[in-house]
Scaffold this motif. Structure first.
Motif, PDB file in Angstrom:
ATOM      1  N   HIS A  10       0.836  -1.209   0.000  1.00 42.30           N
ATOM      2  CA  HIS A  10       0.000   0.000   0.000  1.00 42.30           C
ATOM      3  C   HIS A  10       0.869   1.257   0.000  1.00 42.30           C
ATOM      4  O   HIS A  10       0.582   2.216  -0.725  1.00 42.30           O
ATOM      5  CB  HIS A  10      -0.928  -0.011   1.213  1.00 42.30           C
ATOM      6  CG  HIS A  10      -1.822   1.177   1.295  1.00 42.30           C
ATOM      7  ND1 HIS A  10      -2.934   1.317   0.493  1.00 42.30           N
ATOM      8  CD2 HIS A  10      -1.759   2.288   2.060  1.00 42.30           C
ATOM      9  CE1 HIS A  10      -3.518   2.471   0.765  1.00 42.30           C
ATOM     10  NE2 HIS A  10      -2.825   3.069   1.715  1.00 42.30           N
ATOM     11  N   THR A  13       2.330   1.860  -3.395  1.00 43.58           N
ATOM     12  CA  THR A  13       1.297   2.356  -4.302  1.00 43.58           C
ATOM     13  C   THR A  13       1.007   3.834  -4.077  1.00 43.58           C
ATOM     14  O   THR A  13       0.801   4.587  -5.014  1.00 43.58           O
ATOM     15  CB  THR A  13       0.000   1.548  -4.109  1.00 43.58           C
ATOM     16  OG1 THR A  13       0.290   0.176  -4.335  1.00 43.58           O
ATOM     17  CG2 THR A  13      -1.073   1.991  -5.072  1.00 43.58           C
ATOM     18  N   ARG A  14       1.002   4.270  -2.840  1.00 47.62           N
ATOM     19  CA  ARG A  14       0.587   5.634  -2.475  1.00 47.62           C
ATOM     20  C   ARG A  14       1.741   6.548  -2.061  1.00 47.62           C
ATOM     21  O   ARG A  14       1.514   7.594  -1.480  1.00 47.62           O
ATOM     22  CB  ARG A  14      -0.412   5.570  -1.321  1.00 47.62           C
ATOM     23  CG  ARG A  14      -1.581   4.657  -1.553  1.00 47.62           C
ATOM     24  CD  ARG A  14      -2.619   5.281  -2.437  1.00 47.62           C
ATOM     25  NE  ARG A  14      -3.774   4.377  -2.536  1.00 47.62           N
ATOM     26  CZ  ARG A  14      -4.420   4.166  -3.639  1.00 47.62           C
ATOM     27  NH1 ARG A  14      -4.068   4.762  -4.744  1.00 47.62           N
ATOM     28  NH2 ARG A  14      -5.440   3.333  -3.664  1.00 47.62           N
ATOM     29  N   ASP A  17       1.662  10.386  -2.844  1.00 50.25           N
ATOM     30  CA  ASP A  17       0.764  11.179  -2.002  1.00 50.25           C
ATOM     31  C   ASP A  17       1.362  11.416  -0.624  1.00 50.25           C
ATOM     32  O   ASP A  17       1.134  12.451  -0.008  1.00 50.25           O
ATOM     33  CB  ASP A  17      -0.593  10.477  -1.826  1.00 50.25           C
ATOM     34  CG  ASP A  17      -1.422  10.480  -3.090  1.00 50.25           C
ATOM     35  OD1 ASP A  17      -1.150  11.309  -3.983  1.00 50.25           O
ATOM     36  OD2 ASP A  17      -2.339   9.650  -3.185  1.00 50.25           O
ATOM     37  N   THR A  51       6.208   6.126  -7.200  1.00 47.10           N
ATOM     38  CA  THR A  51       6.140   4.671  -7.222  1.00 47.10           C
ATOM     39  C   THR A  51       7.170   4.131  -8.207  1.00 47.10           C
ATOM     40  O   THR A  51       7.852   3.146  -7.927  1.00 47.10           O
ATOM     41  CB  THR A  51       4.722   4.206  -7.610  1.00 47.10           C
ATOM     42  OG1 THR A  51       3.802   4.691  -6.634  1.00 47.10           O
ATOM     43  CG2 THR A  51       4.627   2.695  -7.699  1.00 47.10           C
ATOM     44  N   THR A  83       1.810  -5.260  -3.747  1.00 48.53           N
ATOM     45  CA  THR A  83       1.457  -3.990  -4.373  1.00 48.53           C
ATOM     46  C   THR A  83       0.374  -4.201  -5.426  1.00 48.53           C
ATOM     47  O   THR A  83      -0.645  -3.512  -5.440  1.00 48.53           O
ATOM     48  CB  THR A  83       2.705  -3.341  -5.016  1.00 48.53           C
ATOM     49  OG1 THR A  83       3.692  -3.129  -3.998  1.00 48.53           O
ATOM     50  CG2 THR A  83       2.383  -2.023  -5.672  1.00 48.53           C
ATOM     51  N   ALA A  87      -4.118  -3.427  -5.217  1.00 49.43           N
ATOM     52  CA  ALA A  87      -4.916  -2.715  -6.225  1.00 49.43           C
ATOM     53  C   ALA A  87      -5.991  -3.628  -6.799  1.00 49.43           C
ATOM     54  O   ALA A  87      -7.130  -3.215  -7.002  1.00 49.43           O
ATOM     55  CB  ALA A  87      -4.015  -2.191  -7.334  1.00 49.43           C
ATOM     56  N   ASP A  92      -9.589  -1.565  -8.074  1.00 44.90           N
ATOM     57  CA  ASP A  92      -9.165  -0.323  -8.713  1.00 44.90           C
ATOM     58  C   ASP A  92      -8.424  -0.654 -10.013  1.00 44.90           C
ATOM     59  O   ASP A  92      -7.197  -0.715 -10.053  1.00 44.90           O
ATOM     60  CB  ASP A  92      -8.265   0.465  -7.756  1.00 44.90           C
ATOM     61  CG  ASP A  92      -8.008   1.884  -8.209  1.00 44.90           C
ATOM     62  OD1 ASP A  92      -8.198   2.180  -9.412  1.00 44.90           O
ATOM     63  OD2 ASP A  92      -7.609   2.702  -7.366  1.00 44.90           O
ATOM     64  N   LEU A  95      -5.783   1.889 -11.380  1.00 42.77           N
ATOM     65  CA  LEU A  95      -4.548   1.823 -10.604  1.00 42.77           C
ATOM     66  C   LEU A  95      -3.764   0.562 -10.943  1.00 42.77           C
ATOM     67  O   LEU A  95      -2.543   0.613 -11.120  1.00 42.77           O
ATOM     68  CB  LEU A  95      -4.844   1.868  -9.100  1.00 42.77           C
ATOM     69  CG  LEU A  95      -3.630   1.689  -8.183  1.00 42.77           C
ATOM     70  CD1 LEU A  95      -2.601   2.793  -8.408  1.00 42.77           C
ATOM     71  CD2 LEU A  95      -4.070   1.638  -6.727  1.00 42.77           C
ATOM     72  N   ARG A  98      -2.084   1.035 -14.235  1.00 39.84           N
ATOM     73  CA  ARG A  98      -0.976   1.987 -14.088  1.00 39.84           C
ATOM     74  C   ARG A  98       0.221   1.304 -13.414  1.00 39.84           C
ATOM     75  O   ARG A  98       1.366   1.457 -13.854  1.00 39.84           O
ATOM     76  CB  ARG A  98      -1.446   3.198 -13.284  1.00 39.84           C
ATOM     77  CG  ARG A  98      -0.528   4.372 -13.351  1.00 39.84           C
ATOM     78  CD  ARG A  98      -1.135   5.672 -12.848  1.00 39.84           C
ATOM     79  NE  ARG A  98      -1.677   5.588 -11.492  1.00 39.84           N
ATOM     80  CZ  ARG A  98      -2.974   5.666 -11.191  1.00 39.84           C
ATOM     81  NH1 ARG A  98      -3.875   5.824 -12.140  1.00 39.84           N
ATOM     82  NH2 ARG A  98      -3.378   5.599  -9.931  1.00 39.84           N
ATOM     83  N   LEU A  99      -0.040   0.526 -12.366  1.00 38.61           N
ATOM     84  CA  LEU A  99       1.035  -0.188 -11.687  1.00 38.61           C
ATOM     85  C   LEU A  99       1.717  -1.194 -12.608  1.00 38.61           C
ATOM     86  O   LEU A  99       2.946  -1.322 -12.599  1.00 38.61           O
ATOM     87  CB  LEU A  99       0.501  -0.908 -10.448  1.00 38.61           C
ATOM     88  CG  LEU A  99       0.157  -0.041  -9.256  1.00 38.61           C
ATOM     89  CD1 LEU A  99      -0.555  -0.855  -8.182  1.00 38.61           C
ATOM     90  CD2 LEU A  99       1.398   0.624  -8.687  1.00 38.61           C
TER      91      LEU A  99
END
Length: 113
Positions: A10, A13-14, A17, A51, A83, A87, A92, A95, A98-99
């Protein structure tokens, strides 16, 4: 260990932010005056960590220690899997896509081959 790996997944992934000095939540915590300070548990932010950058460092470390550090290799694999799993389990799809792109760009696929 599974919950720790899920938490690390997590974070990966974040991470942007959590490190962005321009993020709205962080901006609200900044002190108004020159004598003020950030609340306990909040670190000063300078740059965004992406990331992609984290994945690239994982890959670089793994490539440099492929045959000499098996415990790190296993740990990296579990964090990478968690990871993607986080998602996927959250449903998601944007996401997750994108990952997957970040994984390909960082060279994660080369670790498997």
């Amino acid at each position: 260990i599974a919950s720790e790996e899920a938490k690390l997944g997590h974070i990966v992934t974040r991470i942007s932010d959590m490190t962005d000095p321009e993020h709205v939540k962080y901006q609200k915590l900044l002190p108004a005056g020159p004598q003020g300070c950030l609340p306990d548990g909040v670190d000063f932010r300078r740059n965004v960590i992406s990331t992609q950058a984290v994945l690239e460092r994982f890959v670089l470390h793994a490539q440099d220690h492929l045959t000499t550090d098996l415990p790190s290799m296993r740990r990296i694999q579990r964090v990478l899997l968690s990871t993607l799993r986080g998602a996927r389990d959250a449903g998601d799809v944007p996401l997750l896509l994108r990952l997957q792109g970040y994984f390909a760009e960082a060279g994660v696929v080369q670790l498997i081959i």
